[in-house]
Design an enzyme around this catalytic site. Structure first.
Site, PDB file in Angstrom:
ATOM      1  N   HIS A  72       0.845  -1.199   0.000  1.00 34.21           N
ATOM      2  CA  HIS A  72       0.000   0.000   0.000  1.00 34.21           C
ATOM      3  C   HIS A  72       0.881   1.250   0.000  1.00 34.21           C
ATOM      4  O   HIS A  72       1.766   1.389   0.828  1.00 34.21           O
ATOM      5  CB  HIS A  72      -0.909   0.010   1.235  1.00 34.21           C
ATOM      6  N   TYR A 201      -9.546   5.124   7.086  1.00 34.86           N
ATOM      7  CA  TYR A 201      -9.832   5.506   8.474  1.00 34.86           C
ATOM      8  C   TYR A 201     -10.960   6.534   8.449  1.00 34.86           C
ATOM      9  O   TYR A 201     -11.052   7.325   7.504  1.00 34.86           O
ATOM     10  CB  TYR A 201      -8.602   6.144   9.117  1.00 34.86           C
ATOM     11  N   PRO A 293      -4.510   0.422  18.732  1.00 30.14           N
ATOM     12  CA  PRO A 293      -4.217  -0.098  17.386  1.00 30.14           C
ATOM     13  C   PRO A 293      -4.422   0.889  16.231  1.00 30.14           C
ATOM     14  O   PRO A 293      -4.085   0.572  15.101  1.00 30.14           O
ATOM     15  CB  PRO A 293      -5.174  -1.286  17.251  1.00 30.14           C
ATOM     16  N   LYS A 297       0.577  -0.306  15.085  1.00 34.19           N
ATOM     17  CA  LYS A 297       1.961  -0.380  15.567  1.00 34.19           C
ATOM     18  C   LYS A 297       2.269  -1.574  16.462  1.00 34.19           C
ATOM     19  O   LYS A 297       3.441  -1.888  16.689  1.00 34.19           O
ATOM     20  CB  LYS A 297       2.292   0.904  16.333  1.00 34.19           C
ATOM     21  N   TYR A 387       3.755   6.609  10.143  1.00 34.01           N
ATOM     22  CA  TYR A 387       2.903   5.466   9.789  1.00 34.01           C
ATOM     23  C   TYR A 387       3.732   4.357   9.126  1.00 34.01           C
ATOM     24  O   TYR A 387       3.536   3.177   9.420  1.00 34.01           O
ATOM     25  CB  TYR A 387       1.772   5.911   8.859  1.00 34.01           C
TER      26      TYR A 387
HETATM   27  P1  FAS Z   1       1.263 -11.847  21.865  1.00 30.69           P
HETATM   28  O1  FAS Z   1       0.240 -11.501  22.905  1.00 30.69           O
HETATM   29  O2  FAS Z   1       0.867 -11.889  20.429  1.00 30.69           O
HETATM   30  O3  FAS Z   1       1.893 -13.292  22.193  1.00 30.69           O
HETATM   31  C1  FAS Z   1       2.169 -13.671  23.525  1.00 30.69           C
HETATM   32  C2  FAS Z   1       2.148 -15.195  23.594  1.00 30.69           C
HETATM   33  O4  FAS Z   1       2.515 -15.559  24.927  1.00 30.69           O
HETATM   34  C3  FAS Z   1       0.752 -15.764  23.339  1.00 30.69           C
HETATM   35  O5  FAS Z   1       0.811 -16.821  22.407  1.00 30.69           O
HETATM   36  C4  FAS Z   1       0.302 -16.255  24.714  1.00 30.69           C
HETATM   37  O6  FAS Z   1      -0.506 -17.407  24.643  1.00 30.69           O
HETATM   38  C5  FAS Z   1       1.626 -16.569  25.385  1.00 30.69           C
HETATM   39  N1  FAS Z   1       1.577 -16.505  26.857  1.00 30.69           N
HETATM   40  C6  FAS Z   1       0.918 -15.608  27.622  1.00 30.69           C
HETATM   41  N2  FAS Z   1       1.125 -15.882  28.925  1.00 30.69           N
HETATM   42  C7  FAS Z   1       1.937 -16.980  28.987  1.00 30.69           C
HETATM   43  C8  FAS Z   1       2.499 -17.732  30.046  1.00 30.69           C
HETATM   44  N3  FAS Z   1       2.268 -17.435  31.321  1.00 30.69           N
HETATM   45  N4  FAS Z   1       3.289 -18.808  29.728  1.00 30.69           N
HETATM   46  C9  FAS Z   1       3.532 -19.116  28.428  1.00 30.69           C
HETATM   47  N5  FAS Z   1       3.027 -18.438  27.372  1.00 30.69           N
HETATM   48  C10 FAS Z   1       2.237 -17.377  27.660  1.00 30.69           C
HETATM   49  N6  FAS Z   1      -1.756  -4.728  16.653  1.00 30.69           N
HETATM   50  C11 FAS Z   1      -1.843  -4.071  15.483  1.00 30.69           C
HETATM   51  O7  FAS Z   1      -0.822  -3.589  14.996  1.00 30.69           O
HETATM   52  N7  FAS Z   1      -3.056  -3.939  14.842  1.00 30.69           N
HETATM   53  C12 FAS Z   1      -4.211  -4.483  15.349  1.00 30.69           C
HETATM   54  O8  FAS Z   1      -5.284  -4.353  14.773  1.00 30.69           O
HETATM   55  C13 FAS Z   1      -4.152  -5.189  16.566  1.00 30.69           C
HETATM   56  N8  FAS Z   1      -5.282  -5.770  17.096  1.00 30.69           N
HETATM   57  C14 FAS Z   1      -5.192  -6.436  18.302  1.00 30.69           C
HETATM   58  C15 FAS Z   1      -6.325  -7.064  18.884  1.00 30.69           C
HETATM   59  C16 FAS Z   1      -6.228  -7.742  20.117  1.00 30.69           C
HETATM   60  C17 FAS Z   1      -7.452  -8.397  20.726  1.00 30.69           C
HETATM   61  C18 FAS Z   1      -4.989  -7.794  20.788  1.00 30.69           C
HETATM   62  C19 FAS Z   1      -4.865  -8.488  22.130  1.00 30.69           C
HETATM   63  C20 FAS Z   1      -3.863  -7.199  20.216  1.00 30.69           C
HETATM   64  C21 FAS Z   1      -3.959  -6.527  18.967  1.00 30.69           C
HETATM   65  N9  FAS Z   1      -2.846  -5.935  18.368  1.00 30.69           N
HETATM   66  C22 FAS Z   1      -2.896  -5.269  17.186  1.00 30.69           C
HETATM   67  C23 FAS Z   1      -1.576  -5.983  18.979  1.00 30.69           C
HETATM   68  C24 FAS Z   1      -0.980  -7.333  18.680  1.00 30.69           C
HETATM   69  O9  FAS Z   1      -0.869  -7.503  17.302  1.00 30.69           O
HETATM   70  C25 FAS Z   1       0.304  -7.388  19.426  1.00 30.69           C
HETATM   71  O10 FAS Z   1       1.054  -6.192  19.291  1.00 30.69           O
HETATM   72  C26 FAS Z   1       1.173  -8.561  19.046  1.00 30.69           C
HETATM   73  O11 FAS Z   1       0.411  -9.729  19.161  1.00 30.69           O
HETATM   74  C27 FAS Z   1       2.376  -8.549  19.968  1.00 30.69           C
HETATM   75  O12 FAS Z   1       3.015  -9.746  19.833  1.00 30.69           O
HETATM   76  P2  FAS Z   1       3.682 -10.451  21.115  1.00 30.69           P
HETATM   77  O13 FAS Z   1       4.450  -9.438  21.868  1.00 30.69           O
HETATM   78  O14 FAS Z   1       4.351 -11.655  20.581  1.00 30.69           O
HETATM   79  O15 FAS Z   1       2.474 -10.831  22.079  1.00 30.69           O
HETATM   80  C1  PHB Z   2      -5.926  -4.364  10.608  1.00 24.54           C
HETATM   81  O1  PHB Z   2      -5.898  -4.612   9.381  1.00 24.54           O
HETATM   82  O2  PHB Z   2      -6.291  -5.192  11.474  1.00 24.54           O
HETATM   83  C2  PHB Z   2      -5.522  -2.975  11.078  1.00 24.54           C
HETATM   84  C3  PHB Z   2      -5.011  -2.083  10.143  1.00 24.54           C
HETATM   85  C4  PHB Z   2      -4.636  -0.810  10.556  1.00 24.54           C
HETATM   86  C5  PHB Z   2      -4.810  -0.455  11.890  1.00 24.54           C
HETATM   87  C6  PHB Z   2      -5.322  -1.367  12.826  1.00 24.54           C
HETATM   88  C7  PHB Z   2      -5.698  -2.631  12.404  1.00 24.54           C
HETATM   89  O3  PHB Z   2      -4.464   0.804  12.287  1.00 24.54           O
END
Ligand code: FAS
Ligand code: PHB
Length: 392
Positions: A72, A201, A293, A297, A387
């Site tokens: 993009h 957005y 989000p 980032k 961005y």
């Molecule tokens: P993660 O949370 O992905 O991974 C952590 C891992 O550790 C998981 O697999 C978990 O099961 C494991 N774990 C936890 N506790 C443990 C324990 N006690 N023992 C062993 N393992 C354990 N980011 C965006 O950029 N755009 C988005 O739209 C977006 N939407 C999101 C929606 C939700 C609901 C959430 C929660 C996050 C969202 N994020 C988004 C942010 C997300 O993408 C995170 O930044 C990303 O998953 C970060 O990756 P990790 O740091 O690896 O953490």
């Molecule tokens: C997504 O595609 O999930 C997404 C994209 C941009 C954002 C947040 C989420 O700022």
């Protein structure tokens, strides 16, 4: 069991660290509380910074990303009944972003790890970390009813916001900063054609919306919702109606609606832990920080943490001198980028969401800022360079 680096968590941060260490001949074991299928059904991030793509290239897990990812060169913003485009390529020195779901990156890295023969312990229970203030830290866990111990040189806490790593640090040794936003996002994944080739957005007096995607046939859309809402409060008909209300009339008319194949509500918070290193324990990704989000980032920040941490660990093990200078600099380096990214994510969230406490004045100020941005090359350059991702 013994390893050089014990990694807690098999999300993007843990998997990427494991892969980069493996490529440098450093042994790392991942301890994960869930299993592969559970992790892969979570729908999360969608946009990759160019820097994240380069880290995935270095980790040799980007082949499918380059084949299937959508490049993009800009995104649109709907406000006051109009739709304006922010040209990333023009304002960010030719840089772009790639749309490729976090689920797919996680799948690619899990496949690479399985092919490498590196160990991931799934379904680990009672995971606990010990003696991380010493040079002989260890991790204990239960698997299939049996207790195990993993001794190591270092522990990487990649276990997300609700993980055990950060919570194992004495409160006297850690400072946290937090803002919880008074709203959330309801997200819907649907097998419907994205309404635009790029992201849209939307800022509207009734709230924020985002039209994103996962492929040319799969949409990922979000609408601002109340913190007290549940997914039961959001049948698809209500979701699509609320989304259309926030788009300009032409785009709303073009929007293809359909049943949700996944629906979830995410709370929004800004959260930072200082420092990110405690003796032999290093925090990375959501274990150390959370961003709202809107700026896309979260996962990108996890990748930049791992860029710094993997380089420091590789230098330590391959320098011959067991050099710890880079390890000592990890927290400072990572936090410098974390705070700039937290600021940008807070800025985009504050600009685009309806904040009831700000009243009509707040809405008018948001609109004035959006009109100013699209009349100012400097303002658009600021938005674009943040961005696409600040330099690593
Ligand atoms: P993660 O949370 O992905 O991974 C952590 C891992 O550790 C998981 O697999 C978990 O099961 C494991 N774990 C936890 N506790 C443990 C324990 N006690 N023992 C062993 N393992 C354990 N980011 C965006 O950029 N755009 C988005 O739209 C977006 N939407 C999101 C929606 C939700 C609901 C959430 C929660 C996050 C969202 N994020 C988004 C942010 C997300 O993408 C995170 O930044 C990303 O998953 C970060 O990756 P990790 O740091 O690896 O953490
Ligand atoms: C997504 O595609 O999930 C997404 C994209 C941009 C954002 C947040 C989420 O700022």
């Amino acid at each position: 069991m013994k390893t050089q680096v014990a990694i807690i968590g098999s999300g993007p941060a843990g998997l990427l660290l494991g892969q980069l260490l493996h490529l440098s001949g450093i042994d790392a074991v991942i301890i994960e509380q869930k299993n592969r299928d559970y992790i892969l059904q979570r729908i999360r991030a969608g946009v990759l910074e160019q820097g994240t793509v380069s880290i995935l290239d270095r980790a040799r897990v980007s082949e499918r990303l380059h084949r299937e990812g959508l490049v993009h060169t800009g995104f649109d913003v709907c406000f006051a009944g109009q739709r304006q485009r922010l040209d990333l390529e023009k304002y960010a020195d030719g840089k772009t972003v790639v749309v490729y779901g976090q689920t797919e990156i996680t799948r690619d890295m899990m496949d690479a790890r399985e092919a490498s023969g590196a160990i991931t312990v799934y379904d680990a229970e009672n995971v606990a970390i010990h003696d991380f203030e010493s040079d002989h830290p260890r991790v204990t866990y239960t698997k299939d009813g049996k207790d195990f111990q993993l001794t190591c040189d270092f522990i990487a806490g990649c276990d997300g916001f609700h993980g055990v790593s950060r919570k194992s640090v004495p409160t006297s040794a850690i400072k946290t900063f937090e803002k919880i936003y008074p709203f959330g996002w309801i997200g819907v994944l649907s097998e419907t054609k994205p309404v635009s080739d790029e992201l849209i957005y939307a800022n509207h007096e009734s709230g924020f919306a985002l039209c994103s995607m996962r492929s040319p046939t799969r949409s990922r859309c979000y609408v601002q919702c109340a913190l007290t809402d549940t997914i039961e409060d959001w049948p698809e008909e209500k979701f699509w109606k609320a989304l259309k209300q926030k788009l300009d009339p032409e785009t709303a008319a073009d929007l293809e609606t359909g049943p949700a194949i996944e629906k979830s509500i995410a709370p929004l918070r800004s959260f930072v832990t200082e420092p990110m290193r405690f003796g032999s324990l290093f925090l990375a990704g959501d274990a150390a920080h959370i961003v709202p989000p809107a700026g896309a980032k979260g996962m990108n920040l996890a990748a930049s943490d791992i860029h710094y941490l993997s380089n420091a660990l590789i230098e330590h093990y391959t320098s011959g001198k067991k050099d710890k200078v880079s390890l000592d600099q990890y927290s400072h380096k990572a936090l410098a980028r974390v705070w700039k990214t937290e600021r940008f994510s807070w800025w985009m969230t504050s600009l685009l969401h309806t904040l009831p406490e700000n009243g009509e004045l707040g809405t008018k100020l948001q609109r004035a800022e959006l009109e100013y941005v699209f009349q100012s090359d400097a303002a658009q350059a600021m938005w674009a360079e943040n961005y696409v991702g600040l330099p690593l």
